[in-house]
Each structure stands twice: as C-alpha cells, then as structure tokens.
Design an enzyme around this catalytic site. Structure first.
Site, PDB file in Angstrom:
ATOM      1  N   CYS A 192     -10.869  -2.655  -4.732  1.00 40.82           N
ATOM      2  CA  CYS A 192      -9.813  -3.947  -5.017  1.00 40.82           C
ATOM      3  C   CYS A 192     -10.141  -4.945  -5.624  1.00 40.82           C
ATOM      4  O   CYS A 192     -10.147  -5.927  -6.729  1.00 40.82           O
ATOM      5  CB  CYS A 192      -8.648  -4.619  -3.668  1.00 40.82           C
ATOM      6  SG  CYS A 192      -7.544  -2.727  -3.585  1.00 40.82           S
ATOM      7  N   CYS A 223      -4.470   0.281  -2.594  1.00 42.35           N
ATOM      8  CA  CYS A 223      -3.819  -0.429  -1.364  1.00 42.35           C
ATOM      9  C   CYS A 223      -2.686  -1.620  -1.953  1.00 42.35           C
ATOM     10  O   CYS A 223      -2.624  -1.229  -3.145  1.00 42.35           O
ATOM     11  CB  CYS A 223      -5.214  -1.626  -1.433  1.00 42.35           C
ATOM     12  SG  CYS A 223      -6.477  -0.428  -0.775  1.00 42.35           S
ATOM     13  N   CYS A 247     -10.473  -4.403   0.298  1.00 41.89           N
ATOM     14  CA  CYS A 247     -11.793  -3.243   0.234  1.00 41.89           C
ATOM     15  C   CYS A 247     -12.330  -3.736  -1.097  1.00 41.89           C
ATOM     16  O   CYS A 247     -12.475  -4.166  -2.328  1.00 41.89           O
ATOM     17  CB  CYS A 247     -11.046  -2.196   0.998  1.00 41.89           C
ATOM     18  SG  CYS A 247     -10.398  -1.176  -1.136  1.00 41.89           S
ATOM     19  N   GLU A 286      -3.088  -4.388  -2.820  1.00 36.90           N
ATOM     20  CA  GLU A 286      -3.767  -5.706  -3.901  1.00 36.90           C
ATOM     21  C   GLU A 286      -3.774  -5.213  -5.403  1.00 36.90           C
ATOM     22  O   GLU A 286      -3.392  -5.647  -6.034  1.00 36.90           O
ATOM     23  CB  GLU A 286      -4.825  -5.380  -3.666  1.00 36.90           C
ATOM     24  CG  GLU A 286      -5.425  -6.830  -1.822  1.00 36.90           C
ATOM     25  CD  GLU A 286      -5.260  -6.192  -0.700  1.00 36.90           C
ATOM     26  OE1 GLU A 286      -5.251  -4.999  -1.025  1.00 36.90           O
ATOM     27  OE2 GLU A 286      -6.569  -6.570  -0.341  1.00 36.90           O
ATOM     28  N   GLU A 301       0.176   5.461   0.200  1.00 34.73           N
ATOM     29  CA  GLU A 301      -0.915   6.688   1.068  1.00 34.73           C
ATOM     30  C   GLU A 301      -0.542   7.833   1.081  1.00 34.73           C
ATOM     31  O   GLU A 301       0.697   8.481   0.869  1.00 34.73           O
ATOM     32  CB  GLU A 301      -0.783   6.512   3.241  1.00 34.73           C
ATOM     33  CG  GLU A 301      -1.511   4.678   3.329  1.00 34.73           C
ATOM     34  CD  GLU A 301      -1.448   5.174   4.531  1.00 34.73           C
ATOM     35  OE1 GLU A 301      -0.580   5.714   5.194  1.00 34.73           O
ATOM     36  OE2 GLU A 301      -2.266   3.695   5.150  1.00 34.73           O
ATOM     37  N   ASN A 353       0.636  -0.948   0.058  1.00 35.11           N
ATOM     38  CA  ASN A 353       0.241  -0.449   0.185  1.00 35.11           C
ATOM     39  C   ASN A 353       0.655   1.518  -0.206  1.00 35.11           C
ATOM     40  O   ASN A 353       1.792   1.270   0.284  1.00 35.11           O
ATOM     41  CB  ASN A 353      -0.819  -0.339   1.427  1.00 35.11           C
ATOM     42  CG  ASN A 353      -0.236   0.262   2.766  1.00 35.11           C
ATOM     43  OD1 ASN A 353       0.734  -0.520   2.121  1.00 35.11           O
ATOM     44  ND2 ASN A 353      -0.670   0.010   3.534  1.00 35.11           N
TER      45      ASN A 353
END
Ligand code: THU
Length: 124
Positions: free
Chosen positions: A83, A47, A80, A49, A38, A36
């Site tokens: 994803c 994310c 999430c 993924e 940010e 991830n």
C-alpha cells in the site's frame, strides 16, 4: 476518519476477521471509501487502502490530499509495504492518518514520503 470507520463496516475479511476501512480525500473535497477484501487464496487479499485508492483512481480522481485508515487495534493499523508503494505512486502529496476505530480522535499522522522514503517511481 469518519468515512474510513464507515467503510470498515463493508470489509470482507472471513479469514482474518480483521476489518480495515480506508478513505481518500481529494483536493476538491470528494471522499471515497474502501475496505479490505480477502481471498481463500490468501495472497490475493487486497488491503483497504488499495481498495479505496483503486476505487478513486478508476472514478477519475487523481489529486489526493489525505488518506485515513481505521482498524480495531491499539494505535490503528499501519499501511503495509504494498500500500505504501501505491500511495507513493498515486497519492504522493497526501497525509496519511491512522487510528483505532474505537478511538477515532486519537489520530497518528504521516506523510507518504516518510512511510516510503526513496520510493521506486519510474520504470527505467
Ligand atoms: N489490512 C489492511 O486492509 N490494511 C492494513 O493497513 C493492514 C492490513 C488487511 C489485510 C488483511 O485482510 C487483514 O488486514 C489482515 O492482514
């Protein structure tokens, strides 16, 4: 899962401090990891993924059989909704494996179909 745990070390998570690693496995046996990333504008965060998937897709891979996700939390972190949508579009046949990075052999397995039933896959 080993690759996801390794990828997690490269997470850029200065805000949440919650590091997640992911790795995709192609049918040909290639493993591509991601973590991830940010942003100070929180909503721009990507994310693990999706980072792994986008890396793989832009390296020319498109046939994925597995996705592993590792995070330091009990039971691991479930992908999430965003994803799940991308996995449904680009890794529909993949098995998704989730684990707590401290317990890498305790793995939960899901199909992409069960994570996002009835996915929106084509623009009319
Ligand atoms: N995150 C992931 O990378 N993957 C998940 O499956 C769950 C959440 C990240 C996004 C954000 O950087 C941090 O975890 C906290 O939500």
């Amino acid at each position: 899962m080993t690759a996801a745990i390794k990828a997690r070390e490269r997470a850029v998570a200065p805000y949440s401090k919650f590091k997640v690693g992911a790795a995709v496995l192609t049918r040909a046996g290639k493993i591509i990891g991601g973590a991830n990333v940010e942003s100070a504008s929180y909503g721009l965060t990507c994310c693990a993924e999706r980072v792994a998937l986008f890396k793989a897709l832009t390296e020319g891979e498109n046939d994925f059989i597995a996705v592993a996700v590792a995070a330091r939390t009990d039971g691991g972190a479930m992908p999430c909704g965003a994803c799940r949508q991308l996995l449904a579009e680009y890794a529909r046949q993949a098995q998704v494996f989730v684990a707590d990075s401290r317990r890498p052999r305790q793995i939960k397995a899901f199909t992409v179909r069960e994570l996002l039933p009835g996915a929106f896959l084509t623009v009319p």
